[in-house]
Design a protein around this motif. Structure first.
Motif, PDB file in Angstrom:
ATOM      1  N   ALA A  75       5.379   9.612  -1.374  1.00 41.19           N
ATOM      2  CA  ALA A  75       6.572   9.022  -0.621  1.00 41.19           C
ATOM      3  C   ALA A  75       7.359   9.894   0.304  1.00 41.19           C
ATOM      4  CB  ALA A  75       7.328   8.368  -1.570  1.00 41.19           C
ATOM      5  N   VAL A  76       7.391   9.380   1.666  1.00 37.88           N
ATOM      6  CA  VAL A  76       7.925  10.222   2.584  1.00 37.88           C
ATOM      7  C   VAL A  76       9.192   9.581   3.297  1.00 37.88           C
ATOM      8  CG1 VAL A  76       5.934  11.459   2.889  1.00 37.88           C
ATOM      9  CG2 VAL A  76       6.361   9.521   4.448  1.00 37.88           C
ATOM     10  N   PRO A  77      10.157   9.915   3.801  1.00 35.92           N
ATOM     11  CA  PRO A  77      11.099   9.196   4.693  1.00 35.92           C
ATOM     12  C   PRO A  77      10.425   8.201   5.409  1.00 35.92           C
ATOM     13  CG  PRO A  77      11.767  11.417   4.124  1.00 35.92           C
ATOM     14  CD  PRO A  77      10.546  11.520   3.783  1.00 35.92           C
ATOM     15  N   GLY A  78      10.863   7.044   5.824  1.00 38.27           N
ATOM     16  CA  GLY A  78      10.681   6.114   6.662  1.00 38.27           C
ATOM     17  C   GLY A  78      10.038   6.787   8.125  1.00 38.27           C
ATOM     18  N   SER A 115      11.602   3.922   1.208  1.00 41.29           N
ATOM     19  CA  SER A 115      12.110   2.538   0.874  1.00 41.29           C
ATOM     20  C   SER A 115      11.224   1.290   0.360  1.00 41.29           C
ATOM     21  CB  SER A 115      12.829   1.985   2.086  1.00 41.29           C
ATOM     22  OG  SER A 115      11.792   1.796   3.228  1.00 41.29           O
ATOM     23  N   ALA A 116       9.993   1.913   0.260  1.00 43.39           N
ATOM     24  CA  ALA A 116       9.120   0.614   0.038  1.00 43.39           C
ATOM     25  C   ALA A 116       8.894   0.417  -1.441  1.00 43.39           C
ATOM     26  CB  ALA A 116       7.544   1.048   0.202  1.00 43.39           C
ATOM     27  N   ARG A 117       8.773  -0.908  -2.132  1.00 40.99           N
ATOM     28  CA  ARG A 117       8.516  -1.274  -3.165  1.00 40.99           C
ATOM     29  C   ARG A 117       7.388  -1.804  -3.547  1.00 40.99           C
ATOM     30  NH1 ARG A 117      13.557  -5.156  -3.986  1.00 40.99           N
ATOM     31  NH2 ARG A 117      12.433  -5.895  -2.326  1.00 40.99           N
ATOM     32  N   PHE A 118       6.810  -1.712  -4.923  1.00 40.84           N
ATOM     33  CA  PHE A 118       5.500  -2.152  -5.281  1.00 40.84           C
ATOM     34  C   PHE A 118       5.474  -3.011  -6.616  1.00 40.84           C
ATOM     35  CE2 PHE A 118       5.219   1.758  -3.106  1.00 40.84           C
ATOM     36  CZ  PHE A 118       4.160   1.974  -2.289  1.00 40.84           C
ATOM     37  N   GLY A 119       4.708  -3.977  -6.746  1.00 42.38           N
ATOM     38  CA  GLY A 119       4.807  -4.908  -7.572  1.00 42.38           C
ATOM     39  C   GLY A 119       3.756  -5.745  -7.852  1.00 42.38           C
ATOM     40  N   ALA A 120       3.248  -6.024  -9.108  1.00 42.51           N
ATOM     41  CA  ALA A 120       1.973  -6.872  -9.222  1.00 42.51           C
ATOM     42  C   ALA A 120       2.372  -8.247  -9.602  1.00 42.51           C
ATOM     43  CB  ALA A 120       1.177  -6.294 -10.633  1.00 42.51           C
ATOM     44  N   SER A 121       3.223  -9.070  -8.602  1.00 43.51           N
ATOM     45  CA  SER A 121       4.040 -10.019  -8.635  1.00 43.51           C
ATOM     46  C   SER A 121       3.208 -11.507  -9.140  1.00 43.51           C
ATOM     47  CB  SER A 121       4.767 -10.376  -7.421  1.00 43.51           C
ATOM     48  OG  SER A 121       3.640 -10.433  -6.349  1.00 43.51           O
ATOM     49  N   LYS A 165      -1.063   2.709   5.130  1.00 44.09           N
ATOM     50  CA  LYS A 165       0.424   3.234   5.573  1.00 44.09           C
ATOM     51  C   LYS A 165       1.219   2.183   5.200  1.00 44.09           C
ATOM     52  CE  LYS A 165       0.926   3.610  10.052  1.00 44.09           C
ATOM     53  NZ  LYS A 165       1.272   4.112  11.329  1.00 44.09           N
ATOM     54  N   VAL A 166       1.860   2.462   3.959  1.00 44.03           N
ATOM     55  CA  VAL A 166       2.600   1.553   3.391  1.00 44.03           C
ATOM     56  C   VAL A 166       4.266   1.699   3.915  1.00 44.03           C
ATOM     57  CG1 VAL A 166       3.487   0.245   1.419  1.00 44.03           C
ATOM     58  CG2 VAL A 166       1.275   1.928   1.335  1.00 44.03           C
ATOM     59  N   ASN A 167       4.289   0.795   4.874  1.00 43.65           N
ATOM     60  CA  ASN A 167       5.798   1.012   5.610  1.00 43.65           C
ATOM     61  C   ASN A 167       6.925   0.079   5.067  1.00 43.65           C
ATOM     62  OD1 ASN A 167       3.904  -1.292   6.611  1.00 43.65           O
ATOM     63  ND2 ASN A 167       5.762  -1.948   7.639  1.00 43.65           N
ATOM     64  N   GLY A 168       6.303  -0.740   4.080  1.00 37.17           N
ATOM     65  CA  GLY A 168       7.578  -1.506   3.462  1.00 37.17           C
ATOM     66  C   GLY A 168       6.733  -2.054   1.949  1.00 37.17           C
ATOM     67  N   ASP A 169       7.518  -3.255   1.534  1.00 40.32           N
ATOM     68  CA  ASP A 169       7.262  -3.617   0.290  1.00 40.32           C
ATOM     69  C   ASP A 169       5.619  -3.911   0.218  1.00 40.32           C
ATOM     70  OD1 ASP A 169       9.612  -3.330  -0.588  1.00 40.32           O
ATOM     71  OD2 ASP A 169      10.241  -5.375  -0.812  1.00 40.32           O
TER      72      ASP A 169
END
Length: 254
Positions: free
Chosen positions: A177-180, A122-128, A98-102
């Motif tokens: 992806a859904v509204p928060g 609003s979540a963002r994803f990255g292989a940082s 449940k991805v609530n944020g980044d």
């Protein structure tokens, strides 16, 4: 980490002050939580984060304090972050992110090894990882190519760039992806469906699906740990960690 061990095991990262970054101790605790999943007592597990982030990945401050040999790094990575991936992929019940944020770095990896992932828009994803001189771990190199394709995996891994939740859904990194303010309800809807199914049989289906990958994913986890242990012992990693802690852009040598 908070764990509510009911029919649905609910796991919550609880370090919001550092965006739920994971130390090796946190990773070991998460691996144990996944390893304890049992269809006799659990229908599913949900992992989420407290505060504004799902997880910022590995804890940079703890990285700066490491003084491991390459062999020690291999053993430690495999026993913590690698074991999270192995236990998630082999767990006999579904795991829902449940991805609530980044979700970046190991946070992205956790999304990848979960069976379902639903994200706030609003979540963002990255292989940082590359930004601190590391390679993707916690199962990312083993699973992402199957999940989002080889070319997109390389794009994320080589650039470290962030993508939004809608793009993550389009590339199949997340289911939706859904509204928060609708995220909890959407995940609860999925859980209601899962709880109406025969959990042990769902687990057999999961095992069969992952077995279709052959030994590849298990071998991939070992290779991932081996290469990550080499990356730990490079000037690029030292520079990436220092730059992060000093809030500056890293200057990598070739």
């Amino acid at each position: 980490m908070q764990i509510d061990d009911g029919a649905v095991k609910r796991i919550t990262f609880d370090r919001p002050d550092v965006y739920n970054a994971m130390t090796t101790d946190v990773a070991a605790e998460l691996a144990d939580a996944f390893g304890d999943l049992d269809p006799e007592s659990h229908d599913a597990a949900v992992i989420t984060g407290e505060g504004d982030a799902f997880s910022a990945g590995g804890d940079i401050d703890s990285m700066a304090e490491r003084d491991w040999t390459t062999a020690e790094a291999y053993e430690r990575v495999q026993a913590t972050f690698g074991r999270v991936a192995e236990n998630a992929l082999s767990a006999p019940v579904p795991i829902v992110a449940k991805v609530n944020g980044d979700a970046v770095g190991a946070g992205l990896s956790l999304v990848a090894v979960a069976d379902f992932a639903y994200a706030a828009e609003s979540a963002r994803f990255g292989a940082s990882f590359v930004n601190v001189g590391l390679i993707p771990d916690m199962g990312a190199t083993a699973i992402l190519p199957h999940l989002i394709g080889l070319r997109k995996t390389k794009e994320l891994a080589f650039t470290g760039e962030l993508v939004g939740a809608d793009e993550a859904a389009a590339m199949d990194l997340v289911n939706e992806a859904v509204p928060g303010d609708e995220l909890d309800a959407r995940v609860d809807e999925l859980l209601e469906t899962l709880q109406s199914k025969p959990t042990a049989n769902v687990g057999l289906a999961k095992e069969a699906i992952h077995d279709s990958l052959g030994q590849q994913w298990r071998d991939g986890l070992q290779r991932e740990a081996a290469l990550q242990s080499l990356a730990y012992d490079t000037p690029a990693h030292e520079e990436g960690v220092a730059a992060f802690r000093e809030s500056r852009t890293p200057e990598f040598d070739r």
